[in-house]
Design a protein around this motif. Structure first.
Motif, mmCIF file in Angstrom:
data_model
loop_
_atom_site.group_PDB
_atom_site.id
_atom_site.type_symbol
_atom_site.label_atom_id
_atom_site.label_comp_id
_atom_site.label_asym_id
_atom_site.label_seq_id
_atom_site.Cartn_x
_atom_site.Cartn_y
_atom_site.Cartn_z
ATOM 1 N N GLY A 289 5.453 8.280 -1.069
ATOM 2 C CA GLY A 289 6.784 8.839 -0.867
ATOM 3 C C GLY A 289 7.748 8.327 -1.908
ATOM 4 N N PRO A 290 9.015 8.717 -1.901
ATOM 5 C CA PRO A 290 9.558 9.708 -0.980
ATOM 6 C C PRO A 290 9.260 11.154 -1.382
ATOM 7 C CG PRO A 290 11.284 8.922 -2.427
ATOM 8 C CD PRO A 290 10.040 8.157 -2.795
ATOM 9 N N GLY A 291 8.697 11.405 -2.580
ATOM 10 C CA GLY A 291 8.424 12.778 -3.009
ATOM 11 C C GLY A 291 9.680 13.629 -2.961
ATOM 12 N N ARG A 292 9.518 14.845 -2.464
ATOM 13 C CA ARG A 292 10.663 15.772 -2.421
ATOM 14 C C ARG A 292 11.762 15.281 -1.484
ATOM 15 N NH1 ARG A 292 9.368 20.779 -4.730
ATOM 16 N NH2 ARG A 292 7.219 20.777 -5.407
ATOM 17 N N LEU A 293 11.412 14.362 -0.555
ATOM 18 C CA LEU A 293 12.419 13.857 0.394
ATOM 19 C C LEU A 293 13.543 13.104 -0.317
ATOM 20 C CD1 LEU A 293 10.268 12.572 3.401
ATOM 21 C CD2 LEU A 293 11.663 14.641 3.275
ATOM 22 N N LEU B 265 14.895 13.382 -9.174
ATOM 23 C CA LEU B 265 13.970 14.493 -8.911
ATOM 24 C C LEU B 265 13.597 15.268 -10.168
ATOM 25 C CD1 LEU B 265 15.722 15.876 -5.730
ATOM 26 C CD2 LEU B 265 13.475 14.829 -5.818
ATOM 27 N N ARG B 266 14.435 15.212 -11.185
ATOM 28 C CA ARG B 266 14.233 16.038 -12.374
ATOM 29 C C ARG B 266 12.918 15.742 -13.093
ATOM 30 N NH1 ARG B 266 20.217 15.292 -15.084
ATOM 31 N NH2 ARG B 266 21.317 16.487 -13.497
ATOM 32 N N SER B 267 12.440 16.764 -13.814
ATOM 33 C CA SER B 267 11.297 16.559 -14.685
ATOM 34 C C SER B 267 11.835 16.272 -16.081
ATOM 35 C CB SER B 267 10.430 17.821 -14.696
ATOM 36 O OG SER B 267 9.242 17.569 -15.405
ATOM 37 N N HIS C 212 0.819 -1.232 0.000
ATOM 38 C CA HIS C 212 0.000 0.000 0.000
ATOM 39 C C HIS C 212 0.845 1.271 0.000
ATOM 40 C CE1 HIS C 212 -3.714 -2.283 0.646
ATOM 41 N NE2 HIS C 212 -2.976 -3.052 1.416
ATOM 42 N N PHE C 213 2.076 1.165 -0.506
ATOM 43 C CA PHE C 213 2.951 2.342 -0.579
ATOM 44 C C PHE C 213 2.880 2.936 -1.983
ATOM 45 C CE2 PHE C 213 6.970 4.617 -0.937
ATOM 46 C CZ PHE C 213 7.034 5.260 0.288
ATOM 47 N N GLY C 214 2.509 4.200 -2.062
ATOM 48 C CA GLY C 214 2.456 4.883 -3.361
ATOM 49 C C GLY C 214 3.818 5.481 -3.677
ATOM 50 N N ILE C 215 4.430 5.020 -4.779
ATOM 51 C CA ILE C 215 5.797 5.467 -5.082
ATOM 52 C C ILE C 215 5.767 6.756 -5.895
ATOM 53 C CG2 ILE C 215 7.935 4.858 -6.293
ATOM 54 C CD1 ILE C 215 6.881 1.887 -5.626
ATOM 55 N N VAL C 216 6.307 7.819 -5.312
ATOM 56 C CA VAL C 216 6.367 9.115 -6.006
ATOM 57 C C VAL C 216 7.832 9.567 -5.947
ATOM 58 C CG1 VAL C 216 5.426 11.433 -6.192
ATOM 59 C CG2 VAL C 216 4.035 9.614 -5.190
ATOM 60 N N LEU C 217 8.534 9.373 -7.062
ATOM 61 C CA LEU C 217 9.983 9.611 -7.085
ATOM 62 C C LEU C 217 10.292 11.076 -7.380
ATOM 63 C CD1 LEU C 217 11.020 6.389 -9.029
ATOM 64 C CD2 LEU C 217 11.400 6.847 -6.607
ATOM 65 N N GLY C 218 9.991 11.946 -6.401
ATOM 66 C CA GLY C 218 10.229 13.378 -6.577
ATOM 67 C C GLY C 218 8.916 14.135 -6.550
ATOM 68 N N PRO C 219 8.959 15.445 -6.821
ATOM 69 C CA PRO C 219 7.740 16.255 -6.813
ATOM 70 C C PRO C 219 6.685 15.699 -7.775
ATOM 71 C CG PRO C 219 9.680 17.651 -6.823
ATOM 72 C CD PRO C 219 10.172 16.249 -7.046
ATOM 73 N N ALA C 220 5.443 15.559 -7.271
ATOM 74 C CA ALA C 220 4.392 14.781 -7.949
ATOM 75 C C ALA C 220 4.079 15.201 -9.380
ATOM 76 C CB ALA C 220 3.120 14.833 -7.111
ATOM 77 N N ARG D 76 3.517 11.266 -9.993
ATOM 78 C CA ARG D 76 2.318 10.779 -9.301
ATOM 79 C C ARG D 76 1.607 9.721 -10.158
ATOM 80 N NH1 ARG D 76 -1.566 12.948 -5.728
ATOM 81 N NH2 ARG D 76 -2.993 11.232 -5.315
ATOM 82 N N GLY D 77 1.527 9.992 -11.466
ATOM 83 C CA GLY D 77 0.866 9.057 -12.379
ATOM 84 C C GLY D 77 1.605 7.723 -12.450
ATOM 85 N N PHE D 78 2.922 7.789 -12.332
ATOM 86 C CA PHE D 78 3.757 6.578 -12.343
ATOM 87 C C PHE D 78 3.396 5.680 -11.148
ATOM 88 C CE2 PHE D 78 7.748 4.740 -10.583
ATOM 89 C CZ PHE D 78 8.077 3.869 -11.601
ATOM 90 N N GLY D 79 3.388 6.298 -9.936
ATOM 91 C CA GLY D 79 3.059 5.528 -8.723
ATOM 92 C C GLY D 79 1.644 4.993 -8.777
ATOM 93 N N ASP D 80 0.720 5.798 -9.297
ATOM 94 C CA ASP D 80 -0.671 5.354 -9.396
ATOM 95 C C ASP D 80 -0.779 4.139 -10.329
ATOM 96 O OD1 ASP D 80 -1.358 7.419 -7.732
ATOM 97 O OD2 ASP D 80 -2.265 8.676 -9.289
ATOM 98 N N ALA D 81 -0.012 4.174 -11.415
ATOM 99 C CA ALA D 81 -0.071 3.059 -12.383
ATOM 100 C C ALA D 81 0.407 1.754 -11.736
ATOM 101 C CB ALA D 81 0.780 3.379 -13.613
ATOM 102 N N ILE D 82 1.445 1.843 -10.879
ATOM 103 C CA ILE D 82 1.924 0.608 -10.224
ATOM 104 C C ILE D 82 0.879 0.112 -9.224
ATOM 105 C CG2 ILE D 82 3.789 -0.480 -8.901
ATOM 106 C CD1 ILE D 82 5.606 1.815 -9.682
ATOM 107 N N SER D 83 0.365 1.042 -8.411
ATOM 108 C CA SER D 83 -0.614 0.642 -7.389
ATOM 109 C C SER D 83 -1.848 0.027 -8.042
ATOM 110 C CB SER D 83 -1.025 1.853 -6.545
ATOM 111 O OG SER D 83 0.094 2.321 -5.836
ATOM 112 N N ASP D 84 -2.320 0.663 -9.121
ATOM 113 C CA ASP D 84 -3.503 0.125 -9.808
ATOM 114 C C ASP D 84 -3.188 -1.243 -10.414
ATOM 115 O OD1 ASP D 84 -4.798 2.400 -9.085
ATOM 116 O OD2 ASP D 84 -4.766 3.339 -11.072
ATOM 117 N N ALA D 85 -1.971 -1.386 -10.940
ATOM 118 C CA ALA D 85 -1.605 -2.658 -11.578
ATOM 119 C C ALA D 85 -1.594 -3.808 -10.572
ATOM 120 C CB ALA D 85 -0.232 -2.540 -12.248
ATOM 121 N N VAL D 86 -1.167 -3.520 -9.328
ATOM 122 C CA VAL D 86 -1.142 -4.599 -8.327
ATOM 123 C C VAL D 86 -2.447 -4.639 -7.527
ATOM 124 C CG1 VAL D 86 1.382 -4.577 -8.138
ATOM 125 C CG2 VAL D 86 0.025 -3.228 -6.520
#
Ligand SMILES: NC(=O)c1ccc[n+]([C@@H]2O[C@H](COP(=O)([O-])OP(=O)(O)OC[C@H]3O[C@@H](n4cnc5c(N)ncnc54)[C@H](OP(=O)(O)O)[C@@H]3O)[C@@H](O)[C@H]2O)c1
Length: 302
Positions: free
Chosen positions: A252-256, A268-270, A189-197, A234-244
């Protein structure tokens, strides 16, 4: 049918490339470092060759009679070691010394075409703007070896051959260690967001990367981006969560991710990378045009 020598054939993308080449009717020789890997290469339908990536003389003998060399060898550290420059030494050696030996040997053996693996994560943060191959590079220490390998492919072209560089997006799919780790986290149940959403990422399913290697056999010399439709972090993490099939309880980790230091800047880059140049040049189109289809297919394999 052409005869292709593939290095890195026993890694994450290599088996996909070998299978795609064989399915397209080509004959493949695969660099295998051990008996076990030689058996694996045979399983994919390739002829194994026991040769060092750093020995130009041995490579020249091994490359003789081939129509193309595809250099896919890499040694990328695990996600946990990603921020540490020392963990990238083996990969840097492959990109600097390995690619130099491969290039020298391909020229000496009279091989007409060289395909060199590279990455898209060398571009600067570009916000919402599309990134093409002409964008300047913005390198952090762990990827300074990347333009060296690309330069060797350029030198191959300058010497009369056809040097093709494939700047791949982030690999994902069955066979990627990082993909398995990320699906494991999503199942918890961890949403992966690799940098600012809202920033973009550019990825490529391993199967589509394998098909790009086949397409590269017909590409004019040059540098090409190879990625599917870019997606927000954000869309990347959502796609993984929806897929599983798991809801996200935390993200997370977002900006952290910036706490990982300068090298994590890459994450972090766009990066909204366009692969139009490669599609136009070769007709290549990804089977998984977005990560939604790609992650769904990946999760269905386990
Ligand atoms: N664009 C991207 O996102 C990207 C690029 C590269 C890798 N990755 C990911 O990073 C993870 C780890 O990748 P990885 O590169 O460590 O391993 P890998 O993809 O499992 O293997 C890389 C390939 O290079 C070969 N190789 C490594 N060192 C070599 C050397 N000194 N001489 C000759 N061949 C050598 C390996 O041979 P052996 O099988 O004998 O070890 C293997 O065939 C993978 O899950 C992959 O998805 C991502």
């Amino acid at each position: 049918m052409v005869k292709v020598f593939v290095t890195g054939a026993t890694g994450a993308v290599g088996p996909y490339a070998v299978r795609a080449l064989i399915d397209a009717g080509h004959e493949v020789t695969a660099l295998a470092r051990t008996d076990e890997k030689a058996a694996l290469a045979k399983q994919f339908g390739a002829n194994p060759a026991r040769v060092s990536l750093f020995d130009a003389e041995e490579l020249t003998t091994a490359f003789a009679g081939h129509d193309a060399v595809v250099n896919l060898a890499t040694s990328i550290p695990s996600l946990a070691m990603f921020p540490f420059t020392f963990a990238w030494r083996a990969n840097s050696r492959i990109r600097v010394e390995g690619s130099a030996a491969v290039t020298k040997a391909a020229l000496a053996a009279g091989v007409p075409r060289l395909v060199q693996e590279s990455i898209c994560m060398v571009y600067p943060d570009s916000g919402d703007a599309w990134i093409t191959e002409s964008a300047p590079l913005d390198l952090v220490p762990i990827v300074t070896s990347t333009p060296v390998a690309e330069g060797n492919a350029q030198q191959f072209t300058n010497s009369g051959g056809t040097g093709v560089v494939l700047r791949f997006g982030l690999f994902y799919g069955p066979g990627s260690v990082q993909s398995a780790q990320m699906m494991g986290l999503a199942r918890l149940h961890f949403g992966i967001v690799l940098g600012p959403a809202k920033r973009y990422m550019s990825l490529i399913h391993l199967e589509d990367a394998g098909q790009a290697v086949v397409a590269a056999l017909a590409a004019p010399a040059g540098i090409y981006n190879v990625a599917c439709e870019p997606v927000t972090k954000r869309g990347f993490g959502d796609a993984i969560s929806d897929a599983v099939g798991k809801k996200q309880w935390v993200r997370g980790p977002g900006r952290l991710a910036s706490l990982g230091g300068r090298n994590m800047n890459l994450v972090l880059r766009s990066l909204r990378v366009s692969s139009d140049k490669f599609s136009r040049a070769t007709g290549w189109a990804p089977k998984y045009p977005t990560v939604r289809e790609g992650w769904a297919a990946t999760a269905s394999t386990g």
